[in-house]
Design a protein around this motif. Structure first.
Motif, PDB file in Angstrom:
ATOM      1  N   SER A  77       0.848  -1.186   0.000  1.00 40.85           N
ATOM      2  CA  SER A  77       0.000   0.000   0.000  1.00 40.85           C
ATOM      3  C   SER A  77       0.886   1.239   0.000  1.00 40.85           C
ATOM      4  CB  SER A  77      -0.916  -0.003   1.222  1.00 40.85           C
ATOM      5  OG  SER A  77      -1.753  -1.150   1.209  1.00 40.85           O
ATOM      6  N   GLY A 116     -12.935  -0.388   5.800  1.00 40.19           N
ATOM      7  CA  GLY A 116     -12.274   0.435   4.799  1.00 40.19           C
ATOM      8  C   GLY A 116     -11.284  -0.342   3.955  1.00 40.19           C
ATOM      9  N   MET A 117     -10.423  -1.115   4.614  1.00 42.40           N
ATOM     10  CA  MET A 117      -9.408  -1.873   3.880  1.00 42.40           C
ATOM     11  C   MET A 117     -10.045  -3.007   3.086  1.00 42.40           C
ATOM     12  SD  MET A 117      -6.245  -1.594   3.308  1.00 42.40           S
ATOM     13  CE  MET A 117      -4.934  -2.530   2.518  1.00 42.40           C
ATOM     14  N   THR A 118     -11.104  -3.600   3.634  1.00 43.13           N
ATOM     15  CA  THR A 118     -11.790  -4.669   2.905  1.00 43.13           C
ATOM     16  C   THR A 118     -12.369  -4.144   1.600  1.00 43.13           C
ATOM     17  OG1 THR A 118     -12.325  -5.831   4.962  1.00 43.13           O
ATOM     18  CG2 THR A 118     -13.640  -6.378   3.033  1.00 43.13           C
ATOM     19  N   GLN A 119     -12.979  -2.963   1.653  1.00 42.52           N
ATOM     20  CA  GLN A 119     -13.524  -2.369   0.428  1.00 42.52           C
ATOM     21  C   GLN A 119     -12.415  -2.046  -0.571  1.00 42.52           C
ATOM     22  OE1 GLN A 119     -16.716  -2.206  -0.479  1.00 42.52           O
ATOM     23  NE2 GLN A 119     -17.142  -3.271   1.447  1.00 42.52           N
ATOM     24  N   TYR A 120     -11.282  -1.576  -0.075  1.00 46.51           N
ATOM     25  CA  TYR A 120     -10.148  -1.259  -0.944  1.00 46.51           C
ATOM     26  C   TYR A 120      -9.635  -2.516  -1.649  1.00 46.51           C
ATOM     27  CZ  TYR A 120      -5.475   0.235  -2.389  1.00 46.51           C
ATOM     28  OH  TYR A 120      -4.339   0.498  -3.115  1.00 46.51           O
ATOM     29  N   ILE A 121      -9.524  -3.603  -0.898  1.00 50.76           N
ATOM     30  CA  ILE A 121      -9.070  -4.872  -1.482  1.00 50.76           C
ATOM     31  C   ILE A 121     -10.040  -5.336  -2.563  1.00 50.76           C
ATOM     32  CG2 ILE A 121      -8.756  -7.342  -0.993  1.00 50.76           C
ATOM     33  CD1 ILE A 121      -6.408  -5.590  -0.143  1.00 50.76           C
ATOM     34  N   GLN A 123     -11.896  -3.493  -4.395  1.00 50.39           N
ATOM     35  CA  GLN A 123     -11.720  -2.632  -5.571  1.00 50.39           C
ATOM     36  C   GLN A 123     -10.551  -3.122  -6.428  1.00 50.39           C
ATOM     37  OE1 GLN A 123     -11.309   1.415  -4.231  1.00 50.39           O
ATOM     38  NE2 GLN A 123     -13.320   1.433  -3.220  1.00 50.39           N
ATOM     39  N   ILE A 124      -9.433  -3.449  -5.771  1.00 46.94           N
ATOM     40  CA  ILE A 124      -8.276  -3.968  -6.515  1.00 46.94           C
ATOM     41  C   ILE A 124      -8.639  -5.295  -7.181  1.00 46.94           C
ATOM     42  CG2 ILE A 124      -5.900  -4.811  -6.336  1.00 46.94           C
ATOM     43  CD1 ILE A 124      -5.483  -2.945  -4.000  1.00 46.94           C
TER      44      ILE A 124
END
Length: 381
Positions: A77, A116-121, A123-124
């Motif tokens: 990150s 937050g991080m789960t949603q970011y993952i 997205q990737i």
């Protein structure tokens, strides 16, 4: 990337009906994935890149080496890059990897559970082929198709003991996740802690609560949110000295005058064992290195006294800790919440171990928001 279909095929078994007649039943095929992640990566022509550093990355790199799968790059990150290198690789930004390779496969090498991080993952994972490989927290057994087939009868036995459809769904999805590394399986079977407390444990203010691996008292505090802040008695076991001091402070803050706190590791018997102290929850008994630490069994600590609820998260030492609860389990049949994700064999070995002690338990599995499949828990009531 797709998750396996929901059509299941099976093998034929025979059962005895209450009237004595034989009938034919199809046993569900729990694994719908046809190939392990590692075998897939061996055959793929795409570059494989690692997302993250640390212990998880080292474990994944070791498996890649075992399967002779080349690693093309490592990224982190953006706020963790800062010119770092890891195991001889420069640590890149995702944008650097995207500029370098037209198409590639990402392997996630760390754990997350916050929204937050789960949603970011996710997205990737929506832009790139993305997997979170299952590598065991403890033990050496990698969860492969071969591992599953060797223990298939035991997995089937546990599946037949499960008490509700949500547990059966969790069990199927976690098995398929461990084979494939696909995130969709984790999302598919996810539920909440509140659901498990409300529908399975249903704790009350008269609970006598034993917390094995109590950390700094957060699981005690969690329990009290479902009992109106009251509990008849708490027995808290925590081996890490720093965590133990925080545990004592939590117990005092909560006003638990009937709490018994023990600075030992939960084990099958009283003695001394090496203990590897790490940051956070992941301190654990070790056979190779660490500080010599007192261990004891819950049976010894209770000395015949009852408990009504046991919480157990001992970082891979669950088998031995259950052995140390055997008399208590046999005598009182306490409700139990047991972490079932540290070792590849936990999903079948732990429920069968408890079933041998008390065949009248009902078994449930729940998985909470976590990548990889941490916070997959066995409930016994």
């Amino acid at each position: 990337q797709t998750c396996g279909g929901r059509l299941f095929y099976g093998i034929f078994t025979w059962k005895i009906m209450p009237q004595g007649a034989l009938w034919e039943e199809k046993a569900m095929e729990l694994i719908t994935e046809k190939q392990s992640l590692w075998e897939y990566l061996q055959q793929s022509k795409k570059p494989v890149v690692l997302y993250g550093m640390g212990d998880g990355a080292l474990k994944i790199m070791a498996v890649l080496k075992q399967y002779q799968i080349p690693l093309a790059a490592i990224f982190a990150s953006d706020n963790f890059v800062r010119g770092h290198s890891f195991q001889g690789f420069p640590v890149l930004h995702l944008a650097d990897v995207e500029a370098k390779f037209q198409d590639f496969i990402i392997l996630m090498a760390f754990a997350i559970h916050d929204d937050g991080m789960t949603q970011y993952i996710r997205q990737i994972a929506g832009r790139h082929e993305f997997y979170a490989p299952d590598v065991p927290v403890a033990g050496e057994n990698l969860f492969t198709m071969e591992f599953y087939r060797v223990h298939e009868e035991q997995f089937q036995q546990v599946y037949g003991l499960l008490a509700d459809e949500q547990s059966r769904r969790v069990y199927r999805d976690i098995l398929n996740y461990k084979i494939s590394g696909k995130l969709c399986y984790l999302q598919s079977c996810q539920t909440t802690v509140q659901e498990a407390y409300a529908n399975i444990l249903r704790p009350g203010e008269e609970e006598i609560y034993a917390d094995l691996g109590a950390y700094k008292g957060d699981t005690i505090e969690e329990l009290l949110t479902y009992t109106g802040g009251r509990c008849k008695k708490v027995i808290a076991i925590e081996p890490d000295r720093k965590n133990y001091k925080k545990l004592l402070a939590t117990v005092e803050r909560l006003g638990l005058s009937q709490a018994v706190c023990c600075n030992v590791a939960a084990y099958s018997q009283k003695g001394l064992r090496l203990f590897a102290s790490k940051a956070g929850r992941q301190s654990a008994l070790s056979s190779a290195q660490g500080v010599e630490t007192p261990v004891d069994s819950l049976d010894n600590i209770l000395n015949g006294e009852p408990v009504t609820l046991i919480n157990m998260d001992v970082e891979g030492g669950e088998k031995e800790a259950i052995e140390g609860c055997a008399k208590t389990i046999a005598a009182y049949k306490p409700k139990m919440l047991i972490s079932a994700y540290h070792r590849s064999e936990d999903l079948f070995a732990l429920p069968l171990q408890i079933h041998a002690l008390r065949p009248d338990y009902q078994f449930y599995f729940r998985h909470y928001q976590y990548i990889p499949a941490w916070d997959t828990n066995l409930y016994c009531v």
